[in-house]
Motif scaffolding. Structure first.
Motif, PDB file in Angstrom:
ATOM      1  N   ARG A   1     -14.243  89.034  84.978  1.00 32.39           N
ATOM      2  CA  ARG A   1     -14.911  88.101  84.074  1.00 32.39           C
ATOM      3  C   ARG A   1     -15.556  88.861  82.925  1.00 32.39           C
ATOM      4  O   ARG A   1     -16.161  89.907  83.146  1.00 32.39           O
ATOM      5  CB  ARG A   1     -15.995  87.345  84.845  1.00 32.39           C
ATOM      6  CG  ARG A   1     -16.658  86.190  84.088  1.00 32.39           C
ATOM      7  CD  ARG A   1     -17.547  85.444  85.067  1.00 32.39           C
ATOM      8  NE  ARG A   1     -18.353  84.380  84.512  1.00 32.39           N
ATOM      9  CZ  ARG A   1     -17.975  83.102  84.477  1.00 32.39           C
ATOM     10  NH1 ARG A   1     -16.786  82.764  84.886  1.00 32.39           N
ATOM     11  NH2 ARG A   1     -18.800  82.187  84.015  1.00 32.39           N
TER      12      ARG A   1
ATOM     13  N   ASN B   1     -10.862  82.304  90.255  1.00 35.43           N
ATOM     14  CA  ASN B   1      -9.561  82.703  89.704  1.00 35.43           C
ATOM     15  C   ASN B   1      -9.750  84.013  88.945  1.00 35.43           C
ATOM     16  O   ASN B   1     -10.873  84.460  88.742  1.00 35.43           O
ATOM     17  CB  ASN B   1      -9.052  81.626  88.736  1.00 35.43           C
ATOM     18  CG  ASN B   1     -10.075  81.290  87.670  1.00 35.43           C
ATOM     19  OD1 ASN B   1     -11.271  81.488  87.869  1.00 35.43           O
ATOM     20  ND2 ASN B   1      -9.635  80.783  86.540  1.00 35.43           N
TER      21      ASN B   1
ATOM     22  N   SER C   1      -8.027  77.244  86.629  1.00 36.26           N
ATOM     23  CA  SER C   1      -8.955  77.271  87.763  1.00 36.26           C
ATOM     24  C   SER C   1      -8.245  76.867  89.047  1.00 36.26           C
ATOM     25  O   SER C   1      -7.316  76.063  89.029  1.00 36.26           O
ATOM     26  CB  SER C   1     -10.136  76.335  87.498  1.00 36.26           C
ATOM     27  OG  SER C   1     -10.934  76.865  86.474  1.00 36.26           O
TER      28      SER C   1
ATOM     29  N   LYS D   1     -13.083  89.016  89.608  1.00 37.43           N
ATOM     30  CA  LYS D   1     -12.299  88.077  88.780  1.00 37.43           C
ATOM     31  C   LYS D   1     -12.125  88.556  87.341  1.00 37.43           C
ATOM     32  O   LYS D   1     -11.634  87.821  86.491  1.00 37.43           O
ATOM     33  CB  LYS D   1     -12.876  86.661  88.869  1.00 37.43           C
ATOM     34  CG  LYS D   1     -14.296  86.481  88.373  1.00 37.43           C
ATOM     35  CD  LYS D   1     -14.661  85.005  88.440  1.00 37.43           C
ATOM     36  CE  LYS D   1     -14.267  84.360  87.139  1.00 37.43           C
ATOM     37  NZ  LYS D   1     -13.561  83.118  87.172  1.00 37.43           N
TER      38      LYS D   1
ATOM     39  N   SER E   1     -15.642  80.011  88.869  1.00 34.69           N
ATOM     40  CA  SER E   1     -14.372  79.617  89.477  1.00 34.69           C
ATOM     41  C   SER E   1     -13.681  80.836  90.103  1.00 34.69           C
ATOM     42  O   SER E   1     -13.764  81.938  89.572  1.00 34.69           O
ATOM     43  CB  SER E   1     -13.476  78.964  88.432  1.00 34.69           C
ATOM     44  OG  SER E   1     -13.435  79.757  87.263  1.00 34.69           O
TER      45      SER E   1
ATOM     46  N   HIS F   1      -8.814  80.114  77.970  1.00 28.63           N
ATOM     47  CA  HIS F   1      -9.223  79.525  79.224  1.00 28.63           C
ATOM     48  C   HIS F   1      -8.120  78.677  79.823  1.00 28.63           C
ATOM     49  O   HIS F   1      -7.337  78.086  79.099  1.00 28.63           O
ATOM     50  CB  HIS F   1     -10.412  78.598  78.962  1.00 28.63           C
ATOM     51  CG  HIS F   1     -11.614  78.962  79.748  1.00 28.63           C
ATOM     52  ND1 HIS F   1     -12.810  79.248  79.160  1.00 28.63           N
ATOM     53  CD2 HIS F   1     -11.808  79.104  81.068  1.00 28.63           C
ATOM     54  CE1 HIS F   1     -13.695  79.529  80.089  1.00 28.63           C
ATOM     55  NE2 HIS F   1     -13.126  79.451  81.261  1.00 28.63           N
TER      56      HIS F   1
HETATM   57 MG    MG Z   1     -14.175  79.597  85.172  1.00 26.11          MG
END
Ligand code: MG
Ligand code: AMP
Length: 321
Positions: free
Chosen positions: A51, A140, A146, A49, A138, A232
């Motif tokens: 992240r 995504n 999300s 993802k 999440s 976000h």
């Molecule tokens: Mg998240």
């Protein structure tokens, strides 16, 4: 890698036991799950993802006994909150003990760990069958809204993960409330469906400054919860969060605009942002709800999707410089 969508829990368990990552439904949003005790699986979650490396993960368990097995300190207040709100949308930050078995890859160097019990039978069944807790952010790509439906996960992660378990639409639609407990008090780091009002039946509740301050820029966020500082929940379009005293003022402001959310709701907010993106929206206007009760969490997600770009329907000025 071909990403499969089905409801085959046994396949999910097989993959997770083999160190793979799998998207699973929860009552909040879809999660990208991996064995919380396996550093290699955790690394796969971050990669899939994209992240940011300093953003720790939430560990999902079946109950408070499993928190104890992770070697975390459990204050009495946490135990009472868990009794009342688990399974449910409340994530509690626990301090690690010296004998904690949570890998550094999950907590990203912090001496604490976020844990919750998801209220979803697919997810709980998967944890039970695996026999280990599942770390799951999440499902995504980092920064995008999300996912609350399997097709959202597919749009972001197709080809990057082997399996999406189809549990239909998520009942709540936004991420869990995140709290930390200090001196027998509750501090909210991220608002969610469990409201300050609900928590205040158990303890004095405060709200982290990073949540309230609309003037605070994302880049110099001082929140103790690393994830809250990033851009976000954002669609590709530019989002305007609109403060409007009444419906009339809002309607006047957005006259002629095509992409408008005048009554945002938790269950559909992210899905609507994604749909507008598909329709190539360049500007989206969302009316801000009152910042109380359930509206507090919604307000928080909207101002972040708007990157703190807030305008007033009466055109007095903006909060964005
Ligand atoms: Mg998240
Ligand atoms: P997500 O899993 O994408 O919903 O994000 C998890 C949220 O929990 C992020 O905002 C993280 O920063 C926050 N979080 C996770 N672990 C901790 C921790 N140990 N201390 C503070 N916040 C945490």
């Amino acid at each position: 890698m071909n990403t499969i969508i089905n409801s085959d829990i046994n396949l999910a368990v097989e993959l997770l036991k083999a160190g793979e990552v799998v998207a699973l439904p929860t009552e909040t949003v879809y999660g990208l799950a991996g064995n919380a005790l396996d550093p290699a699986a955790i690394t796969k979650i971050f990669a899939a993802k994209k992240r940011p490396q300093d953003n720790p993960l939430i560990i999902h368990v079946t109950g408070i006994e499993m928190v104890r097995e992770l070697g975390l300190e459990i204050p009495d207040l946490a135990e009472r909150l868990a009794e009342s709100f688990w399974a449910g949308a409340l994530t509690i930050i626990f301090k690690k003990t010296k004998t904690s078995v949570v890998p550094m890859e999950v907590s990203r160097g912090l001496d604490s760990v976020a844990v919750r019990v998801p209220d979803n039978s697919f997810f709980l069944e998967t944890i039970r069958k695996c026999g280990f807790p599942l770390a799951a952010p999440s499902a995504n790509l980092s920064g995008s809204p999300s996912p609350t439906r399997p097709k959202h996960v597919y749009a972001d992660l197709n080809g990057r993960i082997p399996l999406i378990i189809d549990g239909g639409h998520c009942r709540i639609g936004i991420e869990s409330t995140v709290i930390i407990i200090k001196n027998n008090q509750v501090k909210i780091l991220r608002p969610g469906a469990i409201t300050p009002e609900m928590l205040s039946e158990f303890a004095h509740v405060t709200v982290d400054d990073g949540i309230n301050d609309v003037h605070q820029k994302l880049s110099n966020d001082i929140s103790p919860s690393p994830g809250t500082k990033y851009k976000h929940y954002s669609p590709k379009a530019k989002v305007y969060a609109v403060i409007a005293e009444n419906e009339k003022a809002f309607t006047k402001l957005v006259k002629g605009e095509q992409f408008v959310i005048s009554r945002p709701a938790m269950q559909t907010l992210f899905a609507r942002l994604r749909r507008f993106d598909q329709q190539n929206a360049d500007k989206i206007y969302i009316r801000l709800p009152k910042r109380e009760g359930i509206g507090f969490a919604l307000y928080n997600r909207i101002i972040r999707a708007a990157e703190f770009n807030i305008i007033r329907a009466d055109n007095i000025g903006t909060n964005n410089e």
